[in-house]
Design a protein around this motif. Structure first.
Motif, mmCIF file in Angstrom:
data_model
loop_
_atom_site.group_PDB
_atom_site.id
_atom_site.type_symbol
_atom_site.label_atom_id
_atom_site.label_comp_id
_atom_site.label_asym_id
_atom_site.label_seq_id
_atom_site.Cartn_x
_atom_site.Cartn_y
_atom_site.Cartn_z
ATOM 1 N N ARG A 185 -10.339 -18.621 26.754
ATOM 2 C CA ARG A 185 -11.735 -18.321 26.434
ATOM 3 C C ARG A 185 -11.953 -16.822 26.566
ATOM 4 O O ARG A 185 -11.633 -16.238 27.601
ATOM 5 C CB ARG A 185 -12.683 -19.069 27.374
ATOM 6 N N GLU A 186 -12.506 -16.226 25.541
ATOM 7 C CA GLU A 186 -12.702 -14.781 25.573
ATOM 8 C C GLU A 186 -13.910 -14.378 24.739
ATOM 9 O O GLU A 186 -14.369 -15.136 23.876
ATOM 10 C CB GLU A 186 -11.443 -14.063 25.088
ATOM 11 N N VAL A 187 -14.404 -13.176 25.026
ATOM 12 C CA VAL A 187 -15.562 -12.623 24.341
ATOM 13 C C VAL A 187 -15.165 -11.307 23.685
ATOM 14 O O VAL A 187 -14.487 -10.472 24.308
ATOM 15 C CB VAL A 187 -16.722 -12.372 25.325
ATOM 16 N N VAL A 188 -15.553 -11.141 22.425
ATOM 17 C CA VAL A 188 -15.393 -9.855 21.747
ATOM 18 C C VAL A 188 -16.723 -9.501 21.098
ATOM 19 O O VAL A 188 -17.647 -10.323 21.032
ATOM 20 C CB VAL A 188 -14.270 -9.893 20.682
ATOM 21 N N LEU A 205 -22.063 -7.675 17.728
ATOM 22 C CA LEU A 205 -22.363 -9.097 17.849
ATOM 23 C C LEU A 205 -21.418 -9.757 18.843
ATOM 24 O O LEU A 205 -20.189 -9.688 18.684
ATOM 25 C CB LEU A 205 -22.222 -9.781 16.488
ATOM 26 N N ARG A 206 -21.975 -10.408 19.831
ATOM 27 C CA ARG A 206 -21.173 -11.141 20.801
ATOM 28 C C ARG A 206 -20.553 -12.356 20.112
ATOM 29 O O ARG A 206 -21.241 -13.147 19.449
ATOM 30 C CB ARG A 206 -22.047 -11.603 21.963
ATOM 31 N N VAL A 207 -19.243 -12.516 20.265
ATOM 32 C CA VAL A 207 -18.509 -13.640 19.679
ATOM 33 C C VAL A 207 -17.701 -14.307 20.788
ATOM 34 O O VAL A 207 -16.935 -13.637 21.497
ATOM 35 C CB VAL A 207 -17.568 -13.168 18.549
ATOM 36 N N GLU A 208 -17.897 -15.607 20.943
ATOM 37 C CA GLU A 208 -17.193 -16.378 21.966
ATOM 38 C C GLU A 208 -16.087 -17.191 21.305
ATOM 39 O O GLU A 208 -16.331 -17.892 20.309
ATOM 40 C CB GLU A 208 -18.164 -17.288 22.700
ATOM 41 N N ILE A 209 -14.894 -17.097 21.870
ATOM 42 C CA ILE A 209 -13.691 -17.676 21.264
ATOM 43 C C ILE A 209 -13.052 -18.652 22.235
ATOM 44 O O ILE A 209 -12.915 -18.346 23.425
ATOM 45 C CB ILE A 209 -12.678 -16.570 20.916
ATOM 46 N N ILE A 210 -12.665 -19.813 21.730
ATOM 47 C CA ILE A 210 -11.842 -20.760 22.489
ATOM 48 C C ILE A 210 -10.620 -21.048 21.625
ATOM 49 O O ILE A 210 -10.762 -21.533 20.497
ATOM 50 C CB ILE A 210 -12.584 -22.065 22.796
ATOM 51 N N ARG A 211 -9.442 -20.739 22.148
ATOM 52 C CA ARG A 211 -8.231 -20.925 21.342
ATOM 53 C C ARG A 211 -7.111 -21.520 22.182
ATOM 54 O O ARG A 211 -7.065 -21.348 23.405
ATOM 55 C CB ARG A 211 -7.791 -19.595 20.727
ATOM 56 N N ALA A 284 -11.897 -8.255 27.344
ATOM 57 C CA ALA A 284 -12.375 -7.771 28.637
ATOM 58 C C ALA A 284 -13.236 -8.795 29.360
ATOM 59 O O ALA A 284 -13.587 -8.598 30.525
ATOM 60 C CB ALA A 284 -13.171 -6.485 28.444
ATOM 61 N N ALA A 285 -13.611 -9.883 28.683
ATOM 62 C CA ALA A 285 -14.495 -10.871 29.308
ATOM 63 C C ALA A 285 -14.143 -12.270 28.842
ATOM 64 O O ALA A 285 -13.617 -12.478 27.734
ATOM 65 C CB ALA A 285 -15.956 -10.562 28.974
ATOM 66 N N SER A 286 -14.462 -13.218 29.697
ATOM 67 C CA SER A 286 -14.357 -14.636 29.361
ATOM 68 C C SER A 286 -15.758 -15.234 29.430
ATOM 69 O O SER A 286 -16.746 -14.521 29.617
ATOM 70 C CB SER A 286 -13.410 -15.337 30.335
ATOM 71 N N PHE A 287 -15.871 -16.524 29.284
ATOM 72 C CA PHE A 287 -17.159 -17.198 29.435
ATOM 73 C C PHE A 287 -16.891 -18.621 29.892
ATOM 74 O O PHE A 287 -15.779 -19.138 29.768
ATOM 75 C CB PHE A 287 -17.964 -17.178 28.130
ATOM 76 N N THR A 288 -17.911 -19.265 30.412
ATOM 77 C CA THR A 288 -17.698 -20.573 31.042
ATOM 78 C C THR A 288 -18.320 -21.730 30.289
ATOM 79 O O THR A 288 -17.873 -22.859 30.424
ATOM 80 C CB THR A 288 -18.261 -20.578 32.468
ATOM 81 N N GLY A 289 -19.343 -21.506 29.530
ATOM 82 C CA GLY A 289 -19.998 -22.631 28.869
ATOM 83 C C GLY A 289 -20.581 -22.222 27.544
ATOM 84 O O GLY A 289 -20.791 -21.044 27.255
ATOM 85 N N GLU A 290 -20.858 -23.206 26.712
ATOM 86 C CA GLU A 290 -21.474 -22.964 25.418
ATOM 87 C C GLU A 290 -22.151 -24.248 24.978
ATOM 88 O O GLU A 290 -21.859 -25.329 25.483
ATOM 89 C CB GLU A 290 -20.431 -22.545 24.366
ATOM 90 N N PHE A 291 -23.097 -24.116 24.049
ATOM 91 C CA PHE A 291 -23.735 -25.286 23.473
ATOM 92 C C PHE A 291 -22.793 -25.827 22.396
ATOM 93 O O PHE A 291 -22.937 -25.533 21.214
ATOM 94 C CB PHE A 291 -25.095 -24.925 22.885
ATOM 95 N N ALA A 292 -21.823 -26.600 22.829
ATOM 96 C CA ALA A 292 -20.739 -26.995 21.934
ATOM 97 C C ALA A 292 -21.143 -28.192 21.079
ATOM 98 O O ALA A 292 -21.797 -29.117 21.541
ATOM 99 C CB ALA A 292 -19.492 -27.338 22.743
ATOM 100 N N TYR A 293 -20.745 -28.142 19.834
ATOM 101 C CA TYR A 293 -20.810 -29.296 18.940
ATOM 102 C C TYR A 293 -19.559 -30.112 19.230
ATOM 103 O O TYR A 293 -18.445 -29.593 19.186
ATOM 104 C CB TYR A 293 -20.867 -28.785 17.499
ATOM 105 N N THR A 294 -19.718 -31.403 19.523
ATOM 106 C CA THR A 294 -18.562 -32.195 19.951
ATOM 107 C C THR A 294 -17.515 -32.353 18.854
ATOM 108 O O THR A 294 -16.351 -32.593 19.155
ATOM 109 C CB THR A 294 -19.011 -33.580 20.454
ATOM 110 N N LEU A 295 -17.890 -32.213 17.586
ATOM 111 C CA LEU A 295 -16.872 -32.210 16.532
ATOM 112 C C LEU A 295 -15.942 -31.019 16.726
ATOM 113 O O LEU A 295 -14.721 -31.133 16.559
ATOM 114 C CB LEU A 295 -17.523 -32.156 15.146
#
Length: 805
Positions: A185-188, A205-211, A284-295
């Protein structure tokens, strides 16, 4: 129970065997076993939660192979047969003998459930085909059996596969072989070619990535991207304060012959891009939660990176919210361009160290409902490279058709008084960071005032503000294939949005699919009767991983859920196609809808007592009931009702009904509203899904659980149901941007289309046309003393229908 499976594809036997080996159901060793012994071995592998051979034996012993014998008892004296195989198969799928099916006739019960059956089982090859088809067969959760096994941990041993052996494809779909516990999990911060807050720098623009962790080992994966303005929080209290008063009279406008408006091009000079002083592969940053779409979560473990970006004017990003403008679209496409290697992102706001999406294979899909799906649609109409497909659910294609209709201010269902300025304020989550908001508040207030002025709430006509938010203007740019999903009872994002998009794409060389369900403004990936997630897996595995799985032909072009039967879906070739029949009805003085023209006049008012008005403005369902009922109510003088004779057979009403109504009003301004209604006593399908099982569906091993739901028939009969409706300002008779003269007492013919529909009208029911003025749930509510007169000469309703499917 009726299951509908549309993600199934045809796989040759040899390929089936290879895929069964790939996912470790068979091996060279087990293939030497006789069929019955191989069957038992396969059964053991269908219990991934069992950690020892003894436990596998215990679980197999709990399965009946005949109505009297367990599997272990049965195999001591008999070989596997179609009857024993499918009796066990029904239990593995999750059906209960005696409750869900009759154990004495499993083959018949399989067919009754709509599940595949092979009546030949004589050798190992037959057994493997039966087993393969069982793995891809739908279960009572709406998921294929292989996906249910995945939720029980079947694919956890695959987590350790080398990155070079991933993804793993089975039945044309990517399997969940990526460990959710090890996701990166990372933020760019993507630099967009915008400066919407006018601070002299391009908006970041803040972009949150899960890979998947395997990307760190060099695996490049496709991306599922959701642009959600809600992801960083919303300003609900501010939205409430800004909500407009709808209890105001309709204003007369000065007649004009304005030309068709066009959006004003943005010509503000753009600041130069930031200089790159260093590059890195580490955020440089991670994140812990998001309003995730379960799909998205379901897809994440199947080898798709998931990206969320709230866009300009949201917490930890620069810029201002502009409610559907070209700037919001450009912000969203900037993320796609970065994922394709064509734009710069930085590790933080200092913006000196750049970071690339080096883990992306460059293929991007967009997902999401409502505003999320709207931004996906907007991005598609830019033709941005690397965007291969979108799955747009309940999406806006033209913001005018969301907040306006026919020259009138129209509220989304349930949100009277909301408008573009309100939504812009609600999504401006930079307020969540106090120092940032303190600095940017003057620009925010000015931008909000500009939106309020330009959207022209007093007028309701189509102007340059709305033209800038009409994505249909740019359909010629679309190169991404599109899956559209929409509720046939969605009065938030009304059906004209998806109808116009569907038809606007027809002449383009893109693939498009359409799913119309019976719900309101909802997601449908947790429904029992439809394998939606598996369908989207098939689609995205093809579009983003370039797997030749036949998805484009396997998935129906148009899939429509029936409104009279539970768990029933129809695959058709088009929506409002050339195979439809047109029928014209004429209102008569005796309130019938006849097939021959009539003459005469009928009048109705648009004024309520103070008591009735106060009651209805806080009870819209009660207003609707009193508007449509045959009983005498406070609404009786305020509407005209016309009905056909009872139908002698079922028909499917389809497309956009059109009315022509010659009307006169006692004032110099006015509006008309029309409903098409199904009159007839019946138990009707609920438009809000029923929860079948709390937390009854899992989207993967140790992933989020959701309620398993389905649309069910109401317990009680009702006498009517609204099918569709439409509205028109009487000063917008010519078009949506020209203001026509309106003289009190003068009759003017008004022709307009209602919202599109797809509706089964049952034999014995009547089609009703209800003509009225103020719509308590959608229009402004002036409660003026006014009388409308309908001249029946020239009045007509035209509908399109096809024979019942």
């Amino acid at each position: 129970m009726k299951l509908n499976q549309f993600s199934r594809i045809t796989i040759p036997r040899q390929q089936q065997r290879q895929e069964l080996e790939t996912i470790r159901f068979i091996s060279d060793k087990t293939m030497k076993l006789p069929p019955t012994a191989l069957w038992v071995d396969l059964l053991g592998r269908a219990f991934p939660e069992a950690r020892t051979p003894a436990m596998k034996q215990q679980l197999i012993a709990g399965l009946l192979a005949t109505p009297e014998e367990s599997v272990l008892e049965y195999i001591t004296h008999a070989d596997v047969t179609p009857t024993s195989f499918y009796l066990v198969a029904l239990q593995l799928l999750g059906f209960e003998p005696g409750t869900d099916f009759d154990a004495t006739k499993p083959l018949i019960e399989m067919k009754a459930l709509g599940l595949p059956v092979h009546e030949k089982l004589q050798n190992t090859a037959d057994l493997l085909e039966c087993w393969y088809d069982l793995l891809v067969t739908q279960t009572p959760t709406g998921q294929p059996f292989i996906d249910v096994l995945a939720t029980r941990g079947y694919f956890t041993p695959f987590y350790t596969l080398p990155a070079t052996q991933k993804p793993v494809v089975f039945d044309g779909k990517s399997m969940p072989v990526f460990d959710p516990a090890k996701m990166i999990r990372e933020v760019v911060y993507v630099e967009a070619p915008l400066d919407t807050d006018h601070d002299g720098q391009r908006d970041l623009l803040r972009v949150e990535i899960i890979r998947p962790a395997e990307t760190a080992a060099g695996l490049q994966v496709p991306v599922v991207y959701t642009a959600s303005p809600y992801n960083e929080g919303t300003n609900d209290q501010l939205g409430k304060r800004l909500t407009h008063n709808v209890d105001v009279p309709l204003k007369r406008r000065t007649p004009d012959h304005a030309p068709q408006p066009h959006a004003h091009p943005e010509n503000t000079p753009l600041p130069a891009p930031r200089s790159v002083h260093a590059t890195t592969k580490t955020a440089a940053a991670s994140f812990t939660g998001e309003f995730a779409y379960t799909l998205n979560e379901y897809l994440l473990t199947r080898g798709f990176a998931v990206v969320y970006a709230a866009g300009i004017g949201t917490r930890d990003s620069a810029g201002l919210r502009t409610c559907g403008s070209a700037a919001e679209t450009l912000a969203a496409t900037s993320v796609i361009e970065w994922l394709g290697g064509k734009r710069t992102a930085f590790t933080d706001h200092a913006a000196t160290t750049a970071i690339q999406a080096w883990w992306s294979n460059g293929n991007v899909a967009m997902t999401g409902k409502s505003y999320l799906g709207t931004l996906a649609t907007a991005c598609a109409t830019t033709g941005v490279p690397n965007l291969k497909t979108i799955i747009s659910e309940a999406a806006i294609s033209n913001w005018y058709d969301y907040y306006r209709d026919g020259g009138l201010v129209i509220a989304p269902d349930g949100f009277p008084g909301e408008d573009a300025d309100v939504l812009a304020a609600e999504c401006f989550s930079r307020t969540k960071q106090a120092a940032d908001f303190h600095r940017i508040n003057p620009q925010f207030e000015e931008a909000l005032q500009n939106i309020s002025r330009e959207m022209d709430r007093e007028g309701g006509t189509y102007n340059a503000f709305w033209d800038a938010r009409n994505y249909l203007n740019n359909l010629r740019n679309v190169t991404a294939d599109i899956v559209m999903v929409h509720g046939l009872n969605d009065w938030n994002v009304k059906l004209r949005n998806v109808f116009n998009l569907w038809h606007g794409l027809k002449e383009l060389p893109v693939k498009q699919k359409l799913i119309l369900h019976q719900g309101q403004h909802i997601y449908i990936n947790n429904f029992q009767s439809l394998d939606f997630s598996a369908m989207m897996n098939l689609w995205l595995t093809h579009k983003l991983y370039d797997v030749n799985n036949g998805a484009e032909t396997a998935l129906p072009t148009v899939l429509v859920q029936d409104n009279t039967q539970e768990e029933t879906w129809h695959a058709v070739s088009d929506w409002d196609g050339t195979d439809c029949n047109k029928t014209t009805y004429f209102p008569t003085p005796d309130h019938t809808l006849a097939t021959t023209p009539a003459a005469g006049q009928l009048s109705y008012t648009d004024h309520l007592t103070t008591t009735a008005f106060a009651r209805y403005r806080t009870n819209i369902p009660g207003w609707m009931t009193d508007l449509l009922t045959d009983k005498q109510t406070a609404m009786t003088p305020n509407r005209l009702v016309f009905k056909t004779q009872p139908l002698d057979h079922d028909i499917f009403l389809e497309g956009q009904p059109q009315v022509t109504l010659p009307l006169a009003t006692s004032l110099d301004h006015g509006l008309v509203s029309v409903m098409l209604v199904d009159y007839g006593e019946a138990r009707r399908l609920n438009t809000i899904p029923t929860v079948l099982k709390r937390r009854g569906i899992e989207h993967g091993f140790h992933l989020r659980e959701e309620d398993l739901v389905e649309f069910k028939l109401a317990k009680k009969k009702t006498p009517f149901k609204m099918i569709t409706k439409g509205h028109r300002n009487l000063q917008n008779r010519t078009n949506l941007w020209q203001t026509d003269e309106l003289v009190a007492g003068t009759t003017y013919p008004v022709t307009f289309a209602l919202q599109p529909m797809f509706y089964r009208l049952k034999a014995g029911h009547q089609l009703g046309l209800v003509v009225y003025a103020t719509d308590m749930g959608m229009t402004i509510r002036g409660n003026e003393q006014v009388t409308y007169t309908l001249d029946l000469t020239g009045a007509q309703l035209t509908v399109q229908s096809r024979p019942a499917i």
